[in-house]
Structure formats: C-alpha cells, structure tokens
Design a protein around this motif. Structure first.
Motif, PDB file in Angstrom:
ATOM      1  N   GLU A  53       5.842   3.184  -8.473  1.00 52.65           N
ATOM      2  CA  GLU A  53       6.575   4.436  -8.676  1.00 52.65           C
ATOM      3  C   GLU A  53       7.887   4.102  -9.387  1.00 52.65           C
ATOM      4  OE1 GLU A  53       6.069   3.533  -5.292  1.00 52.65           O
ATOM      5  OE2 GLU A  53       4.416   4.839  -4.627  1.00 52.65           O
ATOM      6  N   ASN A  90       0.849  -1.184   0.000  1.00 55.77           N
ATOM      7  CA  ASN A  90       0.000   0.000   0.000  1.00 55.77           C
ATOM      8  C   ASN A  90       0.888   1.239   0.000  1.00 55.77           C
ATOM      9  OD1 ASN A  90      -2.920  -0.939   0.486  1.00 55.77           O
ATOM     10  ND2 ASN A  90      -1.716  -2.127   1.949  1.00 55.77           N
ATOM     11  N   PRO A  91       0.438   2.290  -0.673  1.00 57.51           N
ATOM     12  CA  PRO A  91       1.280   3.491  -0.763  1.00 57.51           C
ATOM     13  C   PRO A  91       1.715   4.040   0.592  1.00 57.51           C
ATOM     14  CG  PRO A  91      -0.582   3.660  -2.269  1.00 57.51           C
ATOM     15  CD  PRO A  91      -0.806   2.411  -1.451  1.00 57.51           C
ATOM     16  N   SER A 110      11.451   4.549  -1.154  1.00 56.72           N
ATOM     17  CA  SER A 110      10.474   3.493  -0.904  1.00 56.72           C
ATOM     18  C   SER A 110       9.585   3.345  -2.117  1.00 56.72           C
ATOM     19  CB  SER A 110       9.643   3.813   0.338  1.00 56.72           C
ATOM     20  OG  SER A 110       8.806   4.915   0.122  1.00 56.72           O
ATOM     21  N   THR A 132       5.939   1.281  -3.849  1.00 55.56           N
ATOM     22  CA  THR A 132       4.707   0.533  -3.664  1.00 55.56           C
ATOM     23  C   THR A 132       4.665  -0.563  -4.726  1.00 55.56           C
ATOM     24  OG1 THR A 132       3.706   2.621  -2.997  1.00 55.56           O
ATOM     25  CG2 THR A 132       2.210   0.788  -3.433  1.00 55.56           C
TER      26      THR A 132
END
Lengths: 203, 203, 203, 203
Positions: free
Chosen positions: D178, D123-124, D167, D169
C-alpha cells in the motif's frame, strides 16, 4: 478549567453505573465543566425489565434522565462512558447507540473528542478491562483522543488499579466491593483537563 | 465427519455476511454436518432500513431466514459467527442476541461449544481483526473453545491472511475485494472438524 | 486421561508464576498427563537481577528448571502459559521465545495445539485480563485451539472470576491476594481434557 | 507548531519500519518539531541476524541510529512507535525496552505523553490492527494520551484504512503493497499537533 462541555454517557440496569456517572458529574461540575448525564436508550423488552425487580426499580427511578442523542455527541468536547460488562464488551444498549453515529463519523464530527471509560462486573476479573478496552478501540475509529487514567494519581492504586479506566466489582446484592468514588472523580477531572487543553489548542 | 451440529449465525445489512454464511453452509453440509443458517434479529428502526435501498432489499430477501434463538445455541455443537464491523466491534444486532444468553451461560450450557468467526469491513484494515477478536473475548466467558483458523491451510495466505478468522473488504458498491470463498470453506470444515473431536470426547 | 503431553511454560521473576506452574503440574500429573514445567529464558541483564534480592533469590532457586525450547513446543499436545503482566502484555522474556517460533509456525507444527494461559499483576485490575488475551491473540496465529476456562467450573467464581484464564493479584511482599490453587488445577485439567479429545481425533 | 519534542521509536529487521519512521521524521521536522529517530536495541543473537542477508544488511546500514533510552522517553513530549507484527504483538525488542520503563512509570514521568503507533505485516490482515492496539493497551498503563489517527483525514481511506495507526503490508521481497507515505505523514503531524495542545496546557 471553564469551558469544557462533558457528556457522561452510561447504561445501567440496576444502578451501579448510574452511581459512577453521578460521581463523575459532581467532580466535573466542581471543576467548572458544563455537564450532561445521559443514558443509552433502553432497548430490552419491557417484559425482561419487569421480570427483574431491581432493574424495574432503577428503570423507573431514572425515567427522567435524558437518552443520549447524536446532538449530545456533537455538543460535548469530552465523553465519559460508564457501562457494565456483557461478556467483556459493552451491552447492546451502548453499542446500539454507537452504531447510529455513522453520519457524525463520516463528517469528521467526532475527531478530537476526548474520551475515557468506566466499567463494572460481578466478578473482580470479569471483563472490566476488556470492556473498557473495547470501547476505546471503537472510539479510535472516531478519531477520538483516548485519555485513560493510567496511574496518573495514587488513587488508582487504592481503588482496584485499573489503568484503562475506573472499574468496580458488584456483588449479587448490588454492593460495590471497591471504594472507587475518588478514582471516578480523578478520572473525570483528568478527562476534562485534557479536553481543556485540546479546546485551547483548537478554538 | 457426521454428527456435528453447526449454527452459522450472521448479521448482514446488505448481504456480504449472508454470502459468507452461505459459503460456510455449503462446505459444512458437504462435510456431513447438520447446519442451520440463522440471522441475528434486526433491531434497527424500519425507517433506517427503508432509507437505504440496499439494506431494504437484503432485508426483504432474507425475511425467511430464521432469527437465531437460544434454543439454537443449545442445539448446536459449534457456531460460526459472521458479522460486519461497527467500529472494531460486532453490530448491536449481534450484541443484543449475545446479551440474552445469560441463562444458558449461568447453567453452563455454552461450555465446550466450538466457535470461530468471520468479518467484513469497508476498509482493508477497518476493524476486521478487532471485530473477530472481540467476539472471541466474549465467547471465552461462555467457556467456548476458540478454533480460529490461524494459518492452518495455505488458503489463508491467498485470501487476506487473517489468522483470527476469514475477513473481507467490501467496496462502496458491495463488491468483495478479496476472494475468500475457499478460506470461508476451510474455516467451516476446520470448525466442525474440531467440534467432531470434542463430540467424540464428551459423548 | 492418559496420553496428553503438556508443556507448562512460565516466566517468573520472584516466584508467583512458578508457583502457579507447579500447581498446574500437580493437577496435570494426577490426571495422567506427561508434564514438563519449563521457563522462558531469562534475558534481563545480570545486574538488573542482582539489584533485586527477591528476583536474585528466585533466579538461583530455579536455575535447574529447563529453559523452554522449540522442541518442547513440538513435543507437547497442549501448553499452559503462566506469566506476570508488563503493562497488559507478557514480559519480553516470553515474547522473545515466541518470536523464535517462526520456523515451527511456517511448517504448521503448532496447528491444533491446545492452549490456555494464566497471569499475575500487582493491582487487581492491573492488566491480568489484557495479558492473557494478548497471548491468545498470538496463539491464534499458530492455529492453536484456545481453551480458556470461562466459567466451566464454580471455582472460577471463588478465585477472582477471570474467564480468560486464572489470574492472581500479588502484593508488594509477594503474597497472593486471591486463593487460586483450585482454579489453576481446574484450568490444567480442562486444558488436558480438551487436548485429549483433539489427540483422539487426530491420531 | 514549534516546541514539541518527538521520539520516533521503531524496530526493523529488514527496513520497512525504518522507512515509516523516516517519513514520520520528515513530516514532523517540516511541522517544526524537534525529532529523534531511535531504534529499539537489537536483542536477537548475532547468528540469527547473520543467517538472514536482508536483516544483516539493514542491521549494518542502521548501526548509527541511536538505541532508544529511558532518557529519550523522558525528553520527548510525544512518541510514535513503528514496529512489525510478531503474531499480533510487538517484537521482543520493543517489549524488552518497554519492560525497562518501570522506574519512569512509577514516578509518573510518562503521564500525558502523547502517543501513536504504526505497524507492518506480511499478510494484509496479519496482525496489523492487533499489534497497534496492544501497544496502546500498554501505553495506557503509562497514563499516555492515545492519539490514534482514526479517519481524521481522507488519506486514511486511500492507504488501507487502519484507524488505529498507519499500517502496511510487505511482500516477501520487502515491497510495501500500500502507498502509506502520506498517511504516515498525516499521523506524524496529528501526533505533534495534539502534543502541542498538551504542552500549551501544562507548561
């Protein structure tokens, strides 16, 4: 150890963190750094201060300590923050100052500043760890380099053992319950030592 | 769902968290709660506000929203905080209010309040998680009961998936990049649902 | 206080957290809860255990304490975790168990479980706060309700003052440096008290 | 940029963090560092791996990647950790390795190591921030120097904006949502750049 510029930025209502700041200053000067001790501007209403004699007294005593400015942040190579806890976070006085740094942040002026932090609380486990960690979280947004002391010197063990930064417990009468002077001084030396490395590498 | 009193406490410079607060209010009212939407008092200097048209406009628009008081904290059974991030922490406006709660805290008046929090940031991973977690850390000092939404409803997955509390990303023009209205409403319902249980158990 | 089912889940290499767990058990039973004391499965290699006499001894002594299972998590209404710190986080033994809960999590079986946590470390500020907070962060993913003790009872002040959960400092010889028995017992009672409210509300 | 030794330490069940690690390796080699890509030893039971085809496949594919050892930690000047989230924390595989570093820690062998971390989640806002921050908290115990990227390069903004570390997702099919390759590479370069400064200052 010569050309490091260190800003020691503190907030103190009754004097504990001012004392920590002054110990850090002494060690940093001895190590050859240029040092400024600066306070976060008091934002509490005058009546709140007046209602608390110890606060009022310390407020008057430190009237001549300059308030930290954005210019100081730009000037210094390294920062040591020293602050009491407010529910596991820094007081609004510190946060209010940090909230004004958007322009410096946006222009990358805070990148590679070397930082460490210290804290105090009335209970031995009353948020000392959380307060320091929350400051580091914020400073990561700046691109700062976090130089927590860890257990880089045995003095950490004998002064309460907080690896995130020196912390102290203060009783109702304002007495520090741990002897942290040497831990503060070690932290100050370590912070400027790492700042020296960064300075040498970037200048 | 009837007798829960909910205080939705927000800070917003340009309107995002005000919108989140209003969505929470709508859901809470529909669920039968008594709701107050309250803002943290603006502490920024007027010239800072005036220099930013979007801030100025929102400031004027919400002049009639009452500032949160200690009385509100005592009145409510549950709080939802909604706040933008400032470097992974809540803004000084929120912290300044929290710093005034020492008397309530000392007298145990904040014990068993049911709380949850929401946040916004300009970057998708720009401190949304850290901001909410830092609020919970503080509220644990109060003895509050933390009712983070987790993944208690599928809506969390479709709205960004923040288990700590609903969070949203806002672009330069103030547009929310995720559709979080239903997640906010779920969080509001969940917060008062748990507050209802606590009320039934203690009254 | 009758129908709450409490799982006290601990990891202990040399006995401190086992002792905390047993104090919690005593208070919870007295309050009428059904209680299981369960250990996180030992995952360290036998040679590591054998090389440390205190670890080896405690390992043998607690061979009959059942390892916690997913079934226990489903069974219980409330959990109390008790764990030493490993660099401000729970040991791999605890994390390994938590990592197996994906199925329960995905099916919403951990939502509304009432949780609190306790910790120990060798230094007074050696990660006690950070360890407990990291567990709560994880449990928020579950949709758990976090019932940190805060300062809901004066015993917190006299036992080290950790509002996130009871914590204790242990010297090289395994002696606890703070007297935390009553704080543990208060935390256990509070955890089941809140679980009772949730039970009443949902069943 | 020449003499920095970098250990990229990752855990990956289905390949995401392995890919992040390889991007970091490419950038670090290009910058002239000596690089080792090392995985945290798999501690999950073989049947768990076998039950998940994507996990099984990645496990087989990376059989020849060496497991990280204490010797690697001592050898390297800098570490980049890359890890999925497990409820806002690193997986037990990473924590189990960290738990074995007591001897190095006690002898001060991890002091002044320069570190940064990366993470992934489904999850984002599914714990990416919290996971990285929890690793930094642990590494502060080591006396490591934390070199989070912050917003030290515009690439952070275009890749999700996580100032604590890159980081990403990952959707159900393992696709990264991303485009973080350049952010990973910037982070790798920055980590070794700061390690270079520290090397120059201490050797």
């Amino acid at each position: 150890m010569s050309n490091v510029k260190l800003a020691i930025i503190y907030y103190s209502s009754t004097g504990t963190n001012y004392k920590l700041a002054k110990w850090a200053e002494a060690a940093a000067q001895e190590a050859g750094a240029e040092v400024k001790v600066l306070k976060a501007e008091e934002t509490a209403p005058q009546q709140a201060i007046a209602a608390n004699p110890a606060w009022k007294e310390h407020y008057e005593e430190t009237k001549d300590v300059p308030n930290v400015t954005l210019h100081d942040l730009e000037w210094a190579d390294a920062y040591i923050f020293s602050t009491p806890t407010r529910y596991g976070s820094a007081p609004a006085q510190i946060r209010a100052f940090m909230d004004t740094t958007g322009g410096l942040w946006f222009n990358g002026k805070l990148v590679n500043k070397v930082v460490s932090a210290m804290s105090s609380a009335q209970n031995p486990h009353g948020g000392q760890e959380a307060t320091i960690l929350s400051l580091y979280t914020s400073m990561m947004h700046w691109g700062a380099i976090i130089a927590a002391p860890g257990y880089s010197d045995p003095v950490t063990f004998s002064s309460g053992g907080n690896p995130y930064g020196t912390s102290v417990t203060v009783d109702q009468d304002g007495n520090m319950l741990e002897d942290v002077e040497e831990a503060v001084k070690h932290q100050a030396r370590r912070t400027i030592e790492i700042a020296q490395m960064v300075n040498n590498g970037t200048k």
